[in-house]
Design a protein around this motif. Sequence first.
Motif, mmCIF file in Angstrom:
data_model
loop_
_atom_site.group_PDB
_atom_site.id
_atom_site.type_symbol
_atom_site.label_atom_id
_atom_site.label_comp_id
_atom_site.label_asym_id
_atom_site.label_seq_id
_atom_site.Cartn_x
_atom_site.Cartn_y
_atom_site.Cartn_z
ATOM 1 N N SER A 21 5.531 3.775 13.252
ATOM 2 C CA SER A 21 5.642 2.566 14.103
ATOM 3 C C SER A 21 4.896 1.364 13.517
ATOM 4 C CB SER A 21 5.123 2.858 15.516
ATOM 5 O OG SER A 21 5.813 3.938 16.097
ATOM 6 N N MET A 22 4.965 1.219 12.189
ATOM 7 C CA MET A 22 4.301 0.090 11.541
ATOM 8 C C MET A 22 5.260 -0.757 10.705
ATOM 9 S SD MET A 22 1.086 -0.274 12.306
ATOM 10 C CE MET A 22 0.453 -1.281 10.941
ATOM 11 N N ASP A 23 6.561 -0.520 10.817
ATOM 12 C CA ASP A 23 7.519 -1.268 10.006
ATOM 13 C C ASP A 23 7.534 -2.763 10.336
ATOM 14 O OD1 ASP A 23 8.534 0.021 12.388
ATOM 15 O OD2 ASP A 23 10.497 -0.816 11.933
ATOM 16 N N SER A 24 7.205 -3.110 11.584
ATOM 17 C CA SER A 24 7.196 -4.524 11.970
ATOM 18 C C SER A 24 6.047 -5.283 11.318
ATOM 19 C CB SER A 24 7.097 -4.663 13.496
ATOM 20 O OG SER A 24 5.869 -4.143 13.966
ATOM 21 N N GLY A 56 -8.356 -0.609 13.111
ATOM 22 C CA GLY A 56 -8.593 0.698 12.508
ATOM 23 C C GLY A 56 -7.434 1.648 12.706
ATOM 24 N N GLY A 57 -6.881 1.663 13.901
ATOM 25 C CA GLY A 57 -5.754 2.550 14.182
ATOM 26 C C GLY A 57 -4.527 2.193 13.369
ATOM 27 N N GLN A 58 -4.281 0.892 13.215
ATOM 28 C CA GLN A 58 -3.138 0.453 12.407
ATOM 29 C C GLN A 58 -3.336 0.817 10.943
ATOM 30 O OE1 GLN A 58 -3.348 -3.680 13.582
ATOM 31 N NE2 GLN A 58 -1.673 -3.471 15.052
ATOM 32 N N LYS A 59 -4.582 0.673 10.456
ATOM 33 C CA LYS A 59 -4.864 1.060 9.069
ATOM 34 C C LYS A 59 -4.611 2.551 8.859
ATOM 35 C CE LYS A 59 -8.350 -2.475 7.993
ATOM 36 N NZ LYS A 59 -9.776 -2.722 7.681
ATOM 37 N N GLN A 60 -5.003 3.370 9.835
ATOM 38 C CA GLN A 60 -4.798 4.804 9.678
ATOM 39 C C GLN A 60 -3.318 5.148 9.698
ATOM 40 O OE1 GLN A 60 -5.919 7.080 8.094
ATOM 41 N NE2 GLN A 60 -7.620 7.936 9.305
ATOM 42 N N ARG A 61 -2.532 4.437 10.483
ATOM 43 C CA ARG A 61 -1.078 4.657 10.480
ATOM 44 C C ARG A 61 -0.481 4.322 9.108
ATOM 45 N NH1 ARG A 61 1.638 5.121 15.509
ATOM 46 N NH2 ARG A 61 0.194 5.070 17.275
ATOM 47 N N VAL A 62 -0.959 3.233 8.516
ATOM 48 C CA VAL A 62 -0.484 2.864 7.174
ATOM 49 C C VAL A 62 -0.906 3.931 6.164
ATOM 50 C CG1 VAL A 62 -0.642 1.150 5.314
ATOM 51 C CG2 VAL A 62 -0.481 0.401 7.691
ATOM 52 N N ALA A 63 -2.133 4.435 6.312
ATOM 53 C CA ALA A 63 -2.608 5.492 5.405
ATOM 54 C C ALA A 63 -1.752 6.746 5.528
ATOM 55 C CB ALA A 63 -4.067 5.815 5.707
ATOM 56 N N ILE A 64 -1.328 7.058 6.754
ATOM 57 C CA ILE A 64 -0.451 8.218 6.955
ATOM 58 C C ILE A 64 0.917 7.954 6.331
ATOM 59 C CG2 ILE A 64 0.741 9.621 8.686
ATOM 60 C CD1 ILE A 64 -1.724 9.144 10.521
ATOM 61 N N ALA A 65 1.427 6.732 6.510
ATOM 62 C CA ALA A 65 2.716 6.384 5.904
ATOM 63 C C ALA A 65 2.657 6.531 4.389
ATOM 64 C CB ALA A 65 3.109 4.950 6.289
ATOM 65 N N ARG A 66 1.556 6.085 3.800
ATOM 66 C CA ARG A 66 1.388 6.230 2.342
ATOM 67 C C ARG A 66 1.344 7.706 1.944
ATOM 68 N NH1 ARG A 66 -4.203 4.276 0.214
ATOM 69 N NH2 ARG A 66 -4.699 6.111 1.463
ATOM 70 N N ALA A 67 0.713 8.536 2.783
ATOM 71 C CA ALA A 67 0.597 9.963 2.478
ATOM 72 C C ALA A 67 1.936 10.679 2.529
ATOM 73 C CB ALA A 67 -0.383 10.624 3.449
ATOM 74 N N ILE A 68 2.857 10.194 3.356
ATOM 75 C CA ILE A 68 4.130 10.914 3.543
ATOM 76 C C ILE A 68 5.312 10.270 2.814
ATOM 77 C CG2 ILE A 68 3.371 11.836 5.762
ATOM 78 C CD1 ILE A 68 5.217 9.763 7.120
ATOM 79 N N VAL A 69 5.069 9.147 2.123
ATOM 80 C CA VAL A 69 6.196 8.415 1.540
ATOM 81 C C VAL A 69 6.949 9.238 0.500
ATOM 82 C CG1 VAL A 69 4.875 7.273 -0.312
ATOM 83 C CG2 VAL A 69 6.902 6.143 0.679
ATOM 84 N N ASN A 70 6.257 10.157 -0.188
ATOM 85 C CA ASN A 70 6.921 11.028 -1.166
ATOM 86 C C ASN A 70 7.478 12.293 -0.531
ATOM 87 O OD1 ASN A 70 6.889 9.695 -3.660
ATOM 88 N ND2 ASN A 70 4.730 10.173 -3.971
ATOM 89 N N ALA A 99 8.892 5.161 5.772
ATOM 90 C CA ALA A 99 7.611 5.801 6.077
ATOM 91 C C ALA A 99 6.830 4.971 7.092
ATOM 92 C CB ALA A 99 6.795 5.990 4.807
ATOM 93 N N LEU A 100 6.821 3.663 6.931
ATOM 94 C CA LEU A 100 6.147 2.787 7.893
ATOM 95 C C LEU A 100 6.809 2.872 9.275
ATOM 96 C CD1 LEU A 100 5.485 -0.339 5.655
ATOM 97 C CD2 LEU A 100 3.736 1.016 6.822
ATOM 98 N N LYS A 101 8.114 2.937 9.288
ATOM 99 C CA LYS A 101 8.830 3.048 10.561
ATOM 100 C C LYS A 101 8.476 4.343 11.277
ATOM 101 C CE LYS A 101 13.403 2.657 12.673
ATOM 102 N NZ LYS A 101 14.847 2.408 12.433
ATOM 103 N N ASN A 153 0.824 -1.215 0.000
ATOM 104 C CA ASN A 153 0.000 0.000 0.000
ATOM 105 C C ASN A 153 0.856 1.261 0.000
ATOM 106 O OD1 ASN A 153 -3.151 -0.015 0.337
ATOM 107 N ND2 ASN A 153 -2.414 -1.893 1.329
ATOM 108 N N VAL A 154 1.899 1.262 0.792
ATOM 109 C CA VAL A 154 2.749 2.458 0.896
ATOM 110 C C VAL A 154 3.595 2.635 -0.358
ATOM 111 C CG1 VAL A 154 4.538 3.604 2.259
ATOM 112 C CG2 VAL A 154 2.735 2.320 3.408
ATOM 113 N N LEU A 155 3.867 1.548 -1.050
ATOM 114 C CA LEU A 155 4.640 1.628 -2.296
ATOM 115 C C LEU A 155 3.838 2.273 -3.437
ATOM 116 C CD1 LEU A 155 6.428 -1.850 -2.326
ATOM 117 C CD2 LEU A 155 7.583 0.371 -2.426
#
Length: 224
Positions: free
Chosen positions: A131-134, A145-159, A126-128, A104-106
């Motif tokens: 705190s979702m790199d693990s 839900g909270g973990q999904k939102q963290r992944v969504a934030i990681a995807r938003a900031i990856v660029n 971005a996942l790290k 997803n983040v890719l």
Amino acid sequence: MITLENVHKIYNPKKANEFEALKGVSLTIEDGEMVAIIGKSGAGKSTLLHILACIDSYESGEYKIDDTLVKNLSEKQYAQIRNEKIGMVMQDFALVDDFTCLENVLLPLDFAKHKKSNRKELALAALKSVSMDSMAKKPVNKLSGGQKQRVAIARAIVNQPSMVLADEPTGALDSKTAEEIMHVFKELNHQGKTVVIVTHDMGVAKQCDRLIEISDGKILETAS
């Protein structure tokens, strides 16, 4: 810096169901600010956010990002601005459930200029940061839900955008998880990113540097 000057947005112009969603909105958001846009349902919050995110156009007025006028651009130019300057976080996460967190983040990196060899490294970083790199290899449909939102934030900031826009990012979360997600946004802001959060939750809004209230398509007030 973000500036809007007398921006009007009309849906279905010159039709029986014409609706003016924004009525001469003017505002300035400085680099590095953390701002909440508040208002009741139908006030124009999401319309304003979609214009800020270059998802939606507007009829008149001016919207500038870093002194660049965002108006009457080609879809390619809009996409370039979205990809380079803006990260977007949605209430419903907007993730691909069957993909892993890493996959997803890719996704945004497929449209960026980063070398393919660096993309996995950027996504893991971005996942790290949230705190979702693990859980990089875990399918999104196995997350809370909270973990999904963290992944969504990681995807938003990856660029590594300068601006992060969030549309009701805590609306689908319990209060404890919402607090954790707000901590992530505050940390991004401390790192220098401009953060704009649309919310109806005053508890969320009061954690921002400034509140911008919108009602019936008009800015009522801004408060620190």
